[in-house]
Design an enzyme around this catalytic site. Structure first.
Site, PDB file in Angstrom:
ATOM      1  N   SER A 159       2.993  -3.142  -2.289  1.00 52.12           N
ATOM      2  CA  SER A 159       3.518  -3.181  -0.933  1.00 52.12           C
ATOM      3  C   SER A 159       5.018  -3.491  -0.958  1.00 52.12           C
ATOM      4  O   SER A 159       5.795  -2.728  -1.522  1.00 52.12           O
ATOM      5  CB  SER A 159       2.720  -4.199  -0.110  1.00 52.12           C
ATOM      6  OG  SER A 159       2.935  -4.031   1.262  1.00 52.12           O
ATOM      7  N   ASP A 252      -4.702   3.505   4.783  1.00 48.65           N
ATOM      8  CA  ASP A 252      -3.509   2.683   4.632  1.00 48.65           C
ATOM      9  C   ASP A 252      -2.380   3.352   5.406  1.00 48.65           C
ATOM     10  O   ASP A 252      -2.092   4.539   5.172  1.00 48.65           O
ATOM     11  CB  ASP A 252      -3.148   2.574   3.140  1.00 48.65           C
ATOM     12  CG  ASP A 252      -2.075   1.539   2.858  1.00 48.65           C
ATOM     13  OD1 ASP A 252      -1.198   1.320   3.722  1.00 48.65           O
ATOM     14  OD2 ASP A 252      -2.099   0.953   1.759  1.00 48.65           O
ATOM     15  N   HIS A 282      -5.190  -1.016   2.616  1.00 48.88           N
ATOM     16  CA  HIS A 282      -4.018  -1.687   2.085  1.00 48.88           C
ATOM     17  C   HIS A 282      -4.450  -2.959   1.363  1.00 48.88           C
ATOM     18  O   HIS A 282      -5.336  -3.679   1.817  1.00 48.88           O
ATOM     19  CB  HIS A 282      -3.042  -2.028   3.216  1.00 48.88           C
ATOM     20  CG  HIS A 282      -1.696  -2.426   2.729  1.00 48.88           C
ATOM     21  ND1 HIS A 282      -0.821  -1.537   2.150  1.00 48.88           N
ATOM     22  CD2 HIS A 282      -1.064  -3.638   2.717  1.00 48.88           C
ATOM     23  CE1 HIS A 282       0.298  -2.171   1.809  1.00 48.88           C
ATOM     24  NE2 HIS A 282       0.168  -3.445   2.136  1.00 48.88           N
TER      25      HIS A 282
END
Length: 314
Positions: A159, A252, A282
């Site tokens: 991320s 996601d 995610h």
């Protein structure tokens, strides 16, 4: 939906009250404490290490906390991975990503140096990135002190940490430092500026990540109107980057980020393996019970061995 993911989503619905404050309604410190509580159960178990040691690396504003993971089968001069945790540049810590760091250490046969860079909004852009760049330079010069082979280093993150991994390599290159990394592990990263196709299609869904939460992160990290390749690596000239593996799921909002970044890397002549997991959410690599998590970790391990010149997985 994948039955394992469906069960996870139902668990979230059952344990999080519908009227609970959303992350962007909390203070940054409250959000961090909430994140620590949320991820604590997922960090239990997993590979045992020969050594886990907390360190402090020299940074531009003082010491940067880090944690060294040494797998049980580590060679005297093993590969090394500089790992940058996710959390929107605002949350996340060595603790929230403890098991993922151990899983990567075991799969790669590598010592992992997990970094706790400065978080926004107390330390806005580029302060967290500055910590990552300084730590990468330090590791390049001192890998041997940690038992790592200086010619077998990887960088990676998830991320926000994937964004920081790419931005760190850009900064090192642009500031005249040779890239010490032989490969990059980029897990569901944010590489674009503005809305992508997947982000627009995400609508108002809240599943580990929401568009409102992402705006809160972005405003805390860089404020309004900031831009450039160190914030959006998709805009950069990526020639000369090391081979990369990108992992993302179809559930996601950052799906398009990985797809676009893989394409731009390939266009720049950089080998880039993109793995898209059906119904992957995610942060799914922090959920060790998913079959897709184990598969992704195996693929990352195989990638690392190829990037480092091993003929086969250890």
């Amino acid at each position: 939906m994948n039955p394992q993911v469906r069960a996870f989503v139902e668990m979230l619905k059952a344990t999080i009250p519908a009227d609970a404050p959303r992350m962007w309604q909390l203070t940054p410190q409250q959000a961090r404490e909430q994140s620590e509580r949320f991820f604590a159960p997922f960090n239990a178990g997993g590979p045992q290490m020969a050594e886990v040691r907390d360190l402090h690396l020299p940074g531009p504003r003082g010491d940067v906390p880090a944690r060294l993971y040494v797998p049980r089968d580590a060679e005297p001069a093993s590969p090394g991975l500089l790992y940058l945790h996710g959390g929107g540049f605002v949350i996340g810590s060595l603790s929230t990503h403890d098991r993922l760091a151990r899983e990567l250490a075991e799969r790669l046969g590598a010592r992992v140096l997990s970094l706790e860079y400065a978080l926004a909004p107390e330390h806005p852009y580029p302060q967290g990135l500055d910590d990552c760049v300084a730590s990468a330079r330090w590791l390049s010069a001192h890998a041997g002190d940690l038992g790592m082979h200086p010619g077998r280093l990887l960088v990676g993150g998830d991320s926000a940490g994937a964004n920081l991994s790419a931005a760190t390599m850009l900064r090192l290159r642009d500031e005249g430092s040779p890239l010490p990394f032989k490969g990059a592990i980029l897990l569901y990263g944010r590489f674009a500026a503005g809305a992508t196709e997947a982000l627009r299609a995400w609508g108002d869904r809240e599943l580990m990540l929401s568009r409102r939460q992402m705006r809160w992160f972005a405003e805390a990290y860089a404020g309004a109107g900031a831009g450039g390749p160190y914030l959006a690596p998709l805009e950069a000239d990526l020639r000369g980057f090391p081979p990369a593996i990108l992992v993302v799921g179809t559930l996601d909002p950052l799906l398009s980020d990985s797809q676009l970044f893989a394409a731009v890397l390939q266009k720049a002549g950089v080998p880039a393996d993109l793995h898209v997991y059906q119904d992957g959410i995610h942060a799914f690599l922090q959920v060790p019970s998913f079959d897709m998590t184990r598969d992704a970790l195996d693929r990352i391990g195989a990638f690392g061995h190829r990037a480092l010149g091993f003929s086969e997985a250890r």
